[in-house]
Design a protein around this motif. Structure first.
Motif, PDB file in Angstrom:
ATOM      1  N   HIS A  59       0.991  -1.150  -0.260  1.00 45.54           N
ATOM      2  CA  HIS A  59      -0.040   0.486   0.102  1.00 45.54           C
ATOM      3  C   HIS A  59       0.942   1.500   0.180  1.00 45.54           C
ATOM      4  O   HIS A  59       0.408   2.462  -0.749  1.00 45.54           O
ATOM      5  N   THR A  83      -4.544   9.544   7.518  1.00 47.71           N
ATOM      6  CA  THR A  83      -5.276   8.856   7.155  1.00 47.71           C
ATOM      7  C   THR A  83      -5.353   7.857   8.212  1.00 47.71           C
ATOM      8  O   THR A  83      -4.724   7.548   9.390  1.00 47.71           O
ATOM      9  N   GLU A  92      -9.155   3.701   4.419  1.00 51.04           N
ATOM     10  CA  GLU A  92      -9.715   4.716   2.609  1.00 51.04           C
ATOM     11  C   GLU A  92      -9.184   3.308   2.359  1.00 51.04           C
ATOM     12  O   GLU A  92      -8.410   2.288   2.622  1.00 51.04           O
ATOM     13  N   ASP A  93      -9.568   3.877   0.821  1.00 48.12           N
ATOM     14  CA  ASP A  93      -8.944   2.837  -0.133  1.00 48.12           C
ATOM     15  C   ASP A  93      -7.542   2.955  -0.559  1.00 48.12           C
ATOM     16  O   ASP A  93      -6.844   4.163  -0.450  1.00 48.12           O
ATOM     17  N   VAL A  94      -6.615   2.586  -1.557  1.00 48.06           N
ATOM     18  CA  VAL A  94      -5.567   2.678  -1.503  1.00 48.06           C
ATOM     19  C   VAL A  94      -5.355   2.856  -3.287  1.00 48.06           C
ATOM     20  O   VAL A  94      -5.706   1.911  -4.537  1.00 48.06           O
ATOM     21  N   ALA A 125      -5.492   4.311   7.717  1.00 53.34           N
ATOM     22  CA  ALA A 125      -4.270   3.371   7.720  1.00 53.34           C
ATOM     23  C   ALA A 125      -3.282   4.083   8.060  1.00 53.34           C
ATOM     24  O   ALA A 125      -2.347   2.804   8.825  1.00 53.34           O
ATOM     25  N   LEU A 133      -6.615  -2.534   4.324  1.00 55.72           N
ATOM     26  CA  LEU A 133      -6.932  -1.495   3.723  1.00 55.72           C
ATOM     27  C   LEU A 133      -8.030  -1.674   3.189  1.00 55.72           C
ATOM     28  O   LEU A 133      -8.878  -2.817   3.132  1.00 55.72           O
ATOM     29  N   LEU A 135      -6.255  -3.344  -5.062  1.00 59.94           N
ATOM     30  CA  LEU A 135      -4.660  -3.684  -5.048  1.00 59.94           C
ATOM     31  C   LEU A 135      -4.616  -4.706  -5.493  1.00 59.94           C
ATOM     32  O   LEU A 135      -3.394  -4.698  -6.012  1.00 59.94           O
ATOM     33  N   GLY A 175       0.058   3.824  -3.573  1.00 62.47           N
ATOM     34  CA  GLY A 175      -0.646   5.249  -3.174  1.00 62.47           C
ATOM     35  C   GLY A 175       0.362   6.126  -3.960  1.00 62.47           C
ATOM     36  O   GLY A 175       0.091   7.836  -4.630  1.00 62.47           O
ATOM     37  N   SER A 178      -0.278  -6.682   3.007  1.00 60.77           N
ATOM     38  CA  SER A 178      -0.288  -5.192   3.804  1.00 60.77           C
ATOM     39  C   SER A 178      -1.107  -5.446   4.722  1.00 60.77           C
ATOM     40  O   SER A 178      -1.570  -6.412   4.844  1.00 60.77           O
TER      41      SER A 178
END
Length: 666
Positions: free
Chosen positions: A119, A290, A337-339, A292, A154, A160, A123, A151
């Motif tokens: 991740h 974030t 959050e989305d990556v 994450a 996420l 991803l 990003g 990871s």
């Protein structure tokens, strides 16, 4: 191809490497067959002993290769490659470009690539760089190369994994085992309002005496100031950030791992899995941007049986308190959050084309795109290649392409070292105390006076008198100082998206993060913040707010984030103030504009607003590395596309507008 998900210290490395080592033995893999990529050199150094031990069980070897590894060790690995190579994308690129590395032979036996902390790559442009390098390695190997990403939690794991696979036809699987009931340690999260870094140092010095504490800061400057203040309070303090020398960082991290009553102050460099021993506490000065990142930091604690995962936020100003409350509110809702890889990496296409030509020396034109995997399909890639040829970055000799004279002039120093990375580093000056390299400072930290006499800088949490500055050699000589110093580093603007912006709204509307303890000071200051924004109300339907605050121009609180507000500012010229800039939460409107005017403008432009892209100036384009290798209109379009948030704009268009008068507008 696979993506393995688990919390920090959840065993992802073993889950990937043990099966690979078993296959290495049973299928008699020889030579360099596994490449293990990580984003930080320190993380690779931390992993090497573990992976070397596991490989050694089978009579195999693991080795690490990055910029801090001595040339002698690298020459040894080139002549007798390890079976598992730990490295970074930049070092892989350097190996492909080096005349001293026979890359066709070295990577001929490659079977698998493991990407740790995937991740952290995906990003940013480093992720596109990584995909380009992996595509070139796959072609050198002459076979499909399995890709395994590792990871923490996420929001969009399947997407991803698709990105990491880069169009490969292999089956794909996300491996995300459920956490057994009762196995997770309890979690304690708190927020306090301390008003300043100096007060934060006093609080940290007063709390949790006898325990090992890791304090995260949001900048190197803040890191240095806090560490220096803690030492003045008699706290045994260590420091870790990217501008300290390797020796200083390693000494601090080793010492911290062996101590029991101390503090280590760090930037995000210690966020990604580096082992600094068994932590008791994580303290966060201000807040990351974030959920994450917060989860990564929270996961550094609670690793021993009976332990607790914990983080205490210490907000040094009101905006940081507001951000901490909004961030933990999202976390308490279970949001991560989305990556999302940055769109249209045309400048990385240019970099990879140039890197490929340096790697192969000459490439037949129709073969070129077969080397670059998914980057070959990026919109505008053909135009990028034509631009490279037209501007003499690349020479086309009857369909055979080679590196051109302008590329040599632009990036040819130190054998094209600048082409090996996708990010831009600030120019730095080496700081020495005697013969010991302490770290590196940017010129702006030394430009306070034309004469360095009397200048005091902070580095490693200590104050240093500047004795001499050799600008030609980029070297600073220092001695210990008893006076107060300051150092400054350039840092990119911190912007956040619509989810975090909307959480700021919900905090004002009275919602506290569940499971988070707010100190009396934090509650009192949040109460003042809510009173100052009493026009914000809780409602099931998202609203925006038009507020007269005593100035000539009303303020439109959209709570939509920087990207959406930039589009609204440019897309609604008839109602916005042309001299204002977009903020994260609000926009300044033109004088005399009311809710009906804004509503009418939104309705007029509803169809086109989501597609509006902000204007991009030369400074923004210059911040895009390798922008000179891309047609200027494509470079501008790339930057503009990265500043867009169509979903957030559409939400604003749909939202009702509430009018409020704090003080009458003129």
């Amino acid at each position: 191809d696979a993506l393995l998900l688990a919390p920090t210290a959840g065993g992802k490395t073993e889950a990937a490497m043990l099966p690979l080592l078993s296959r290495m033995a049973s299928h008699r893999w020889r030579g360099l067959s596994v490449v293990y990529v990580a984003p930080l050199k320190a993380l690779l150094n931390d992993l090497e002993p573990r992976l070397a031990r596991m490989a050694g069980w089978l009579g195999r070897r693991a080795g690490v290769w990055h910029g801090d590894v001595p040339d002698g060790r690298k020459r040894s690995m080139v002549s007798e490659p390890p079976n598992v190579l730990l490295t970074t994308p930049e070092s892989l690129e350097g190996m492909l470009l080096s005349a001293r590395v026979e890359h066709r032979w070295l990577f001929a036996d490659l079977r698998c690539v493991v990407v740790d902390e995937v991740h952290a790559f995906a990003g940013a442009d480093r992720g596109w760089h990584l995909l380009g390098v992996l595509a070139r390695l796959t072609r050198l190997a002459g076979r499909p190369v399995q890709r395994i990403g590792l990871s923490a939690t996420l929001g969009n794991p399947a997407a991803l994994l698709d990105w990491l696979a880069d169009g490969a036809p292999a089956p794909r699987q996300v491996v995300n085992p459920p956490v057994p009931a009762g196995s997770e340690p309890p979690v304690e999260v708190g927020i306090d309002y301390v008003r300043s870094t100096a007060n934060a140092a006093y609080v940290i010095a007063s709390l949790h005496s006898g325990e090992k504490r890791l304090v995260f800061c949001e900048s190197r400057t803040q890191c240095e100031e806090l560490a220096h203040a803690l030492r003045e309070h008699g706290v045994r303090t260590f420091v870790s950030h990217s501008s300290l020398s390797l020796d200083v960082r390693r000494q601090a991290e080793r010492a911290f791992a062996d101590e029991s009553n101390c503090v280590i102050v760090a930037t995000s460099t210690l966020e990604l899995g580096i082992d600094v021993g068994d932590l008791d506490r994580v303290i966060q000065l201000d807040a990351p941007l974030t959920v994450a990142s917060f989860l990564q930091r929270l996961g550094r604690t609670g690793r021993r049986a009976g332990g607790t995962r914990n983080t205490l936020f210490l907000a040094t100003d009101v905006s940081s308190l507001w951000l901490a409350a909004a961030l933990t509110l999202l976390w308490s809702r279970g949001y991560v959050e989305d990556v999302v890889p940055p769109p249209l990496p045309r400048h990385i296409v240019a970099q990879q084309l140039l890197g490929l030509l340096l790697q192969e020396r000459r490439v037949v034109g129709h073969e070129l795109w077969r080397w670059l995997g998914g980057l070959a399909a990026i919109d505008g890639a053909d135009r990028v290649l034509r631009h490279l040829v037209d501007e003499q970055f690349v020479v086309d000799d009857g369909g055979v392409l080679a590196i051109g004279p302008r590329a040599e002039k632009e990036w040819g120093g130190a054998y094209f070292r600048d082409l090996t990375s996708a990010f831009t580093s600030d120019p730095m000056l080496e700081v020495l105390f005697g013969r010991q390299v302490l770290g590196y400072l940017p010129p702006l930290s030394l430009a306070a006076r034309s004469d360095h006499d009397g200048l005091v800088v902070l580095l490693g949490g200590r104050a240093w008198d500047v004795v001499d500055v050799d600008w030609r050699k980029k070297r600073v000589l220092v001695e210990p100082s008893s006076r107060k110093g300051r150092s400054r580093w350039n840092s990119g603007g911190r912007v956040f998206g619509d989810r975090l912006a909307r959480a700021h709204h919900d905090v004002l509307a009275g919602e506290d993060p569940a499971g988070v303890t707010l100190s009396r000071r934090a509650r009192a200051k949040l109460g003042e913040l809510r009173q100052a924004h009493e026009f914000v109300v809780a409602d099931a339907t998202p609203h925006t707010y038009l507020v007269c605050d005593g100035t000539r121009s009303p303020v439109w609180w959209t709570f939509a984030g920087f990207a959406a507000n930039s589009a609204l500012l440019d897309g609604l010229p008839e109602v916005t103030d042309p001299d204002s800039t977009a903020g994260e939460l609000r926009i300044r409107l033109a004088g005399g504009v009311g809710p009906a005017d804004v509503r009418a403008a939104l309705d007029r432009h509803a169809a086109t607003l989501p597609t509006v892209r902000p204007g991009v100036d030369d400074r923004a384009v210059a911040g895009l590395k390798f922008s000179a290798a891309v047609p200027v209109d494509l470079a501008r379009a790339t930057v503009a596309e990265r500043l867009s948030d169509e979903r957030a704009v559409e939400q604003v268009v749909r939202s009702p507008i509430r009018a409020s008068v704090v003080t009458p507008c003129d």
